[in-house]
Design an enzyme around this catalytic site. Sequence first.
Site, PDB file in Angstrom:
ATOM      1  N   ARG A 138       0.837  -1.194   0.000  1.00  0.00           N
ATOM      2  CA  ARG A 138       0.000   0.000   0.000  1.00  0.00           C
ATOM      3  C   ARG A 138       0.877   1.252   0.000  1.00  0.00           C
ATOM      4  NH1 ARG A 138      -1.780   0.917   4.385  1.00  0.00           N
ATOM      5  NH2 ARG A 138      -1.110  -0.897   5.524  1.00  0.00           N
ATOM      6  N   TYR A 191      -1.496  -3.494  -6.818  1.00  0.00           N
ATOM      7  CA  TYR A 191      -1.226  -4.295  -5.629  1.00  0.00           C
ATOM      8  C   TYR A 191      -2.251  -4.155  -4.509  1.00  0.00           C
ATOM      9  CZ  TYR A 191       1.571  -7.235  -2.682  1.00  0.00           C
ATOM     10  OH  TYR A 191       2.000  -8.296  -1.932  1.00  0.00           O
ATOM     11  N   GLY A 229      -4.240  -3.663  -1.251  1.00  0.00           N
ATOM     12  CA  GLY A 229      -5.176  -2.643  -0.805  1.00  0.00           C
ATOM     13  C   GLY A 229      -5.261  -1.430  -1.732  1.00  0.00           C
ATOM     14  N   LYS A 283      -9.594  -2.263   1.752  1.00  0.00           N
ATOM     15  CA  LYS A 283      -9.286  -1.092   2.580  1.00  0.00           C
ATOM     16  C   LYS A 283     -10.074   0.136   2.113  1.00  0.00           C
ATOM     17  CE  LYS A 283      -7.034  -3.650   5.057  1.00  0.00           C
ATOM     18  NZ  LYS A 283      -5.700  -3.909   5.477  1.00  0.00           N
ATOM     19  N   HIS A 318     -10.469  -2.197  11.450  1.00  0.00           N
ATOM     20  CA  HIS A 318      -9.385  -3.055  10.975  1.00  0.00           C
ATOM     21  C   HIS A 318      -9.166  -4.159  12.015  1.00  0.00           C
ATOM     22  CE1 HIS A 318      -4.912  -3.185   9.421  1.00  0.00           C
ATOM     23  NE2 HIS A 318      -5.666  -4.079   8.819  1.00  0.00           N
ATOM     24  N   SER A 360      -1.296  -3.352  10.371  1.00  0.00           N
ATOM     25  CA  SER A 360      -0.913  -4.240   9.276  1.00  0.00           C
ATOM     26  C   SER A 360       0.339  -5.036   9.629  1.00  0.00           C
ATOM     27  CB  SER A 360      -0.647  -3.408   8.019  1.00  0.00           C
ATOM     28  OG  SER A 360      -1.805  -2.678   7.699  1.00  0.00           O
ATOM     29  N   CYS A 400       0.794  -7.234  11.917  1.00  0.00           N
ATOM     30  CA  CYS A 400       1.040  -7.343  13.359  1.00  0.00           C
ATOM     31  C   CYS A 400       0.251  -8.492  13.990  1.00  0.00           C
ATOM     32  CB  CYS A 400       0.739  -6.026  14.062  1.00  0.00           C
ATOM     33  SG  CYS A 400       1.923  -4.738  13.626  1.00  0.00           S
ATOM     34  N   ASP A 437      -9.266  -9.629   9.081  1.00  0.00           N
ATOM     35  CA  ASP A 437      -8.734  -8.293   8.756  1.00  0.00           C
ATOM     36  C   ASP A 437      -9.727  -7.154   9.006  1.00  0.00           C
ATOM     37  OD1 ASP A 437      -6.339  -6.933   7.714  1.00  0.00           O
ATOM     38  OD2 ASP A 437      -7.589  -6.357   6.019  1.00  0.00           O
ATOM     39  N   SER A 465       5.064 -10.218   0.697  1.00  0.00           N
ATOM     40  CA  SER A 465       4.441 -11.175  -0.220  1.00  0.00           C
ATOM     41  C   SER A 465       3.214 -11.775   0.453  1.00  0.00           C
ATOM     42  CB  SER A 465       5.438 -12.272  -0.616  1.00  0.00           C
ATOM     43  OG  SER A 465       5.969 -12.910   0.530  1.00  0.00           O
ATOM     44  N   ARG A 466       2.227 -12.154  -0.349  1.00  0.00           N
ATOM     45  CA  ARG A 466       0.920 -12.508   0.217  1.00  0.00           C
ATOM     46  C   ARG A 466       0.296 -13.707  -0.481  1.00  0.00           C
ATOM     47  NH1 ARG A 466      -1.609  -8.695   4.149  1.00  0.00           N
ATOM     48  NH2 ARG A 466       0.048  -7.182   4.483  1.00  0.00           N
ATOM     49  N   ARG A 525       2.883  -3.590  17.682  1.00  0.00           N
ATOM     50  CA  ARG A 525       4.184  -4.245  17.643  1.00  0.00           C
ATOM     51  C   ARG A 525       5.162  -3.337  18.379  1.00  0.00           C
ATOM     52  NH1 ARG A 525       6.916  -7.869  13.890  1.00  0.00           N
ATOM     53  NH2 ARG A 525       4.928  -8.327  12.880  1.00  0.00           N
ATOM     54  N   ASN A 582      -0.453 -17.610  22.455  1.00  0.00           N
ATOM     55  CA  ASN A 582      -1.290 -16.440  22.775  1.00  0.00           C
ATOM     56  C   ASN A 582      -2.635 -16.870  23.374  1.00  0.00           C
ATOM     57  OD1 ASN A 582       0.688 -14.702  21.862  1.00  0.00           O
ATOM     58  ND2 ASN A 582      -0.130 -14.600  19.776  1.00  0.00           N
TER      59      ASN A 582
HETATM   60  P1  GTP Z   1      -2.268  -7.568   7.546  1.00  0.00           P
HETATM   61  O1  GTP Z   1      -2.801  -8.613   6.619  1.00  0.00           O
HETATM   62  O2  GTP Z   1      -1.182  -6.752   6.935  1.00  0.00           O
HETATM   63  O3  GTP Z   1      -3.342  -6.707   8.108  1.00  0.00           O
HETATM   64  O4  GTP Z   1      -1.471  -8.354   8.730  1.00  0.00           O
HETATM   65  P2  GTP Z   1      -1.952  -9.187  10.000  1.00  0.00           P
HETATM   66  O5  GTP Z   1      -2.251  -8.275  11.123  1.00  0.00           O
HETATM   67  O6  GTP Z   1      -2.997 -10.162   9.631  1.00  0.00           O
HETATM   68  O7  GTP Z   1      -0.608  -9.973  10.419  1.00  0.00           O
HETATM   69  P3  GTP Z   1      -0.222 -11.515  10.274  1.00  0.00           P
HETATM   70  O8  GTP Z   1      -1.035 -12.408  11.165  1.00  0.00           O
HETATM   71  O9  GTP Z   1      -0.171 -11.873   8.838  1.00  0.00           O
HETATM   72  O10 GTP Z   1       1.252 -11.507  10.864  1.00  0.00           O
HETATM   73  C1  GTP Z   1       2.273 -10.674  10.338  1.00  0.00           C
HETATM   74  C2  GTP Z   1       3.627 -11.171  10.728  1.00  0.00           C
HETATM   75  O11 GTP Z   1       3.742 -11.206  12.152  1.00  0.00           O
HETATM   76  C3  GTP Z   1       3.922 -12.583  10.232  1.00  0.00           C
HETATM   77  O12 GTP Z   1       5.234 -12.645   9.748  1.00  0.00           O
HETATM   78  C4  GTP Z   1       3.753 -13.427  11.459  1.00  0.00           C
HETATM   79  O13 GTP Z   1       4.560 -14.578  11.400  1.00  0.00           O
HETATM   80  C5  GTP Z   1       4.131 -12.494  12.602  1.00  0.00           C
HETATM   81  N1  GTP Z   1       3.391 -12.809  13.849  1.00  0.00           N
HETATM   82  C6  GTP Z   1       2.059 -13.026  13.948  1.00  0.00           C
HETATM   83  N2  GTP Z   1       1.710 -13.338  15.221  1.00  0.00           N
HETATM   84  C7  GTP Z   1       2.840 -13.312  15.954  1.00  0.00           C
HETATM   85  C8  GTP Z   1       3.148 -13.538  17.338  1.00  0.00           C
HETATM   86  O14 GTP Z   1       2.276 -13.839  18.166  1.00  0.00           O
HETATM   87  N3  GTP Z   1       4.455 -13.389  17.716  1.00  0.00           N
HETATM   88  C9  GTP Z   1       5.435 -13.058  16.816  1.00  0.00           C
HETATM   89  N4  GTP Z   1       6.681 -12.934  17.262  1.00  0.00           N
HETATM   90  N5  GTP Z   1       5.187 -12.848  15.493  1.00  0.00           N
HETATM   91  C10 GTP Z   1       3.918 -12.966  15.072  1.00  0.00           C
HETATM   92  C1  SPV Z   2      -2.892  -4.341   5.337  1.00  0.00           C
HETATM   93  O1  SPV Z   2      -1.921  -3.717   4.914  1.00  0.00           O
HETATM   94  O2  SPV Z   2      -3.440  -4.074   6.444  1.00  0.00           O
HETATM   95  C2  SPV Z   2      -3.428  -5.480   4.555  1.00  0.00           C
HETATM   96  C3  SPV Z   2      -2.904  -5.686   3.210  1.00  0.00           C
HETATM   97  O3  SPV Z   2      -4.329  -6.180   5.023  1.00  0.00           O
HETATM   98  S1  SPV Z   2      -3.632  -4.649   2.028  1.00  0.00           S
HETATM   99  O4  SPV Z   2      -4.808  -5.315   1.488  1.00  0.00           O
HETATM  100  O5  SPV Z   2      -2.650  -4.401   0.989  1.00  0.00           O
HETATM  101  O6  SPV Z   2      -4.050  -3.418   2.659  1.00  0.00           O
HETATM  102 MN    MN Z   3      -4.857  -5.493   7.178  1.00  0.00          MN
END
Ligand code: GTP
Ligand code: SPV
Ligand code: MN
Length: 593
Positions: free
Chosen positions: A80, A208, A210, A217, A237, A259, A261, A286, A377-378, A409, A505
Site C-alpha cells: 500500500r 497491488y 489494498g 481497505k 481493521h 498491518s 502485526c 482483517d 508477499s501474500r 508491535r 497467545n
Molecule cells: P495484515 O494482513 O497486513 O493486516 O497483517 P496481520 O495483522 O494479519 O498480520 P499476520 O497475522 O499476517 O502476521 C504478520 C507477521 O507477524 C507474520 O510474519 C507473522 O509470522 C508475525 N506474527 C504473527 N503473530 C505473531 C506472534 O504472536 N508473535 C510473533 N513474534 N510474530 C507474530
Molecule cells: C494491510 O496492509 O493491512 C493489509 C494488506 O491487510 S492490504 O490489502 O494491501 O491493505
Molecule cells: Mn490489514
Amino acid sequence: MAKQETAEASAPTRNPALLSWVRDMAALCKPDRVVWCDGSEEERVRLTEYAVETGVLIPLNQKKRPGCYLHRSNPNDVARVEHLTFICTPSKDEAGPTNNWMEPGEAYSKLTKLFDGSMKDRTLYVVPYLMGPVGSPLAKVGIELTDSVYVALNMRIMTRMGKQALDLLGNHSDFNRGLHCTGDLNPERRYICHFPQDNTIWSFGSGYGGNALLGKKCLALRIGSYLGRTEGWFAEHMLILGVESPDGQTTYVAGAFPSACGKTNFAMLIPPKRFAGWKVWTVGDDIAWMRVGKDGRLWAVNPENGYFGVAPGTNFASNPNAMATIAKDTIFTNVAMTKDGDVWWEGMDGPVPDELIDWQGRPWKKGCQEKAAHPNSRFTAPMNNNPALSRAVNDPDGVPISAIIFGGRRATTVPLVLQSFNWGHGVFLGATLGSETTAAATGKVGVVRRDPMAMLPFTGYNMGQYLQHWLQMQTKIPYPPKIFQVNWFRKSKDGKFLWPGFGENMRVLKWIVDRSHVRVGGQETLLGWVPKAGDLDLSGLDIPSELVDEATSISTQEWKEELQSQGEFFELLGKHAPEALQLQRKLLLARLS
Ligand code: GTP
Ligand code: SPV
Ligand code: MN
C-alpha cells in the site's frame, strides 16, 4: 460505440444507474472490450487461462498445489502507498490532519486526465461484488471497474462476487463506484482517491493489494468508516474469532492490530496441548463491521470472503490453519518458487532450499543476502479452505462481541496484556496505540508511530472525530464489550521476542475470555488491570519465568516517554482531539508522577 452496445446487451443487469455509469467510465478509459464478470467457475477458468497466456499468472505445481498460481508484481508496486492515498472531501478539515487531502474537483480533474484513454487495447472488467454476508443489514454492493485480470481474479476470492451483488442492488443506484486502472505503474502517476460523499473510489497506477482490490481497505474501511460515523456503527481493521471452551460455550472477540502485526495468525490460532478441549474459530482476519444488536450488544460481521494474508513467517508450527487454507485454489503474490514449482518464503518449515527463483523471477542461492520472497508477499485464499472457519461466518447478524483487543508491535514499554478500567479508558488505550511500521506499506520499517485502533491509514475522515465516534457509541451500546490491550512483540535487550506468541497467545486469550465473563480476578496497576500472580496459565510453557516477568513488566520511566509521544499525537489532532481522551492522558500522567 458499437462495441459498448454489444457489451451492454450482454450485461447481466438492466439497472439504469449502473449501465450509464459503466458507459461513462468506458467512454473515458476507452478499453478495447467491456466484460461483465459473474463470479462463476467457468469464468474463473477462462480468466485464469488468459492470465497464464499473458504471463500475469504462473501455474504452480498442480499436483502439490492444485488450483494455485503465482503472480509477480512490478518491483515498484509491492505494498500500500499511504503517501499517495487521498481522502477527497469538500473541506480539508473533514479529512483531518492524519490523511492526505485533495479537493474533490481537483482530484477528479487530475485523475480524469490519467484515466482518459488509459485502457486502450485492454479489457475493462466490470466486477459486481458484495461486502458482508448475504442478507446482512450492513452488506454493501460495490462495482469495481478494472483493467487487471489479476484484480478480477483476486476480487472473486476476497468478496462475494457476481449475481448475489446484482440481485441485492436490483434497480437501486446506491452502489460503490470503484474505478481502477493499472496504468504504466509509474509511482509519479499513482493515486488512490476516495470520495466519501460520492461513494466513489478512483485508483490509478498500482496493481497491488489494498491499492487495487477496492472492496478491502478502500470500501470496507475508508468509505465504511465514513458511513459508520453517520449511521452509528463501526468499520474497523479487526479480526473476529470465536473461542469455544470445553463445555461448548463460544465467546467472540474482535482484535485490532496494525498491518502485519498478527491478525491473521491470531484469528487462526490453534490452542497448545495444555488447552485440550478449547477451540478457536475464525470469523474474519482483517476487517470487522459492527453494529448494536436488538439485545444491546455489539454484533460483528466479516465483510470479506477470503484472506489476503502475509506469507513470510507462515509455517506449520506458527499457523497450521493458514497452511491448510493455502493448499489449493490460492493466488500467491511475490513469493519465491522452488525448483518443482512450489512456493517458498522466509520462515517456512524445513531446511532452506539450495536454489530458488526469487520474487522478481531471478535465480536465488542459499546464503544470498537478499530475501527470496518479498517481506510483504501474500496469499489470496478462499475462507472456505480454512479448517477453523466459524459456522457463523455467513450469519447475516454476525456474532456478539464480548471483548475488543488492541495490539501493536512494540519492542519495549507495552506489557503483554492489560484490561481497561472502563469503555472510555479502553477507547484511550486504542486511541494511543503505537506500533512499529511494517512492510505492508511502503516507507521505513520499524519506526514506532501512533496508529489509533490500527486505523491510521484507513480512517476515511477526521481522526479526532473518529475517536469521538468511538466515545459516543458508548451511549448506544447497553452491554458493551470489555476492552483490552496486548503486545506479542516485546523484546529482550539482545533483541529476541520475550513471549513465544502464536498458539501460546491462547494463554492470554483465556484470561481475556475469563475477564469478559467476570470469572477471574485481576491486579490493578497504573495502566489498567493485569492478571494476578498465577492467573495467567503458564503450565506446559517451556520458557524461563523471567522472560514472562519481563514481558509483563511496567516501567514508569518508559511510560513517561510514552505519554510524551501520545501528547504530541493529540496535539496533531488539534481541535478535534476529544477532551475525554486528553483527560485520560492527564489522569495517567498524574498517577505516574
Ligand atoms: P495484515 O494482513 O497486513 O493486516 O497483517 P496481520 O495483522 O494479519 O498480520 P499476520 O497475522 O499476517 O502476521 C504478520 C507477521 O507477524 C507474520 O510474519 C507473522 O509470522 C508475525 N506474527 C504473527 N503473530 C505473531 C506472534 O504472536 N508473535 C510473533 N513474534 N510474530 C507474530
Ligand atoms: C494491510 O496492509 O493491512 C493489509 C494488506 O491487510 S492490504 O490489502 O494491501 O491493505
Ligand atoms: Mn490489514
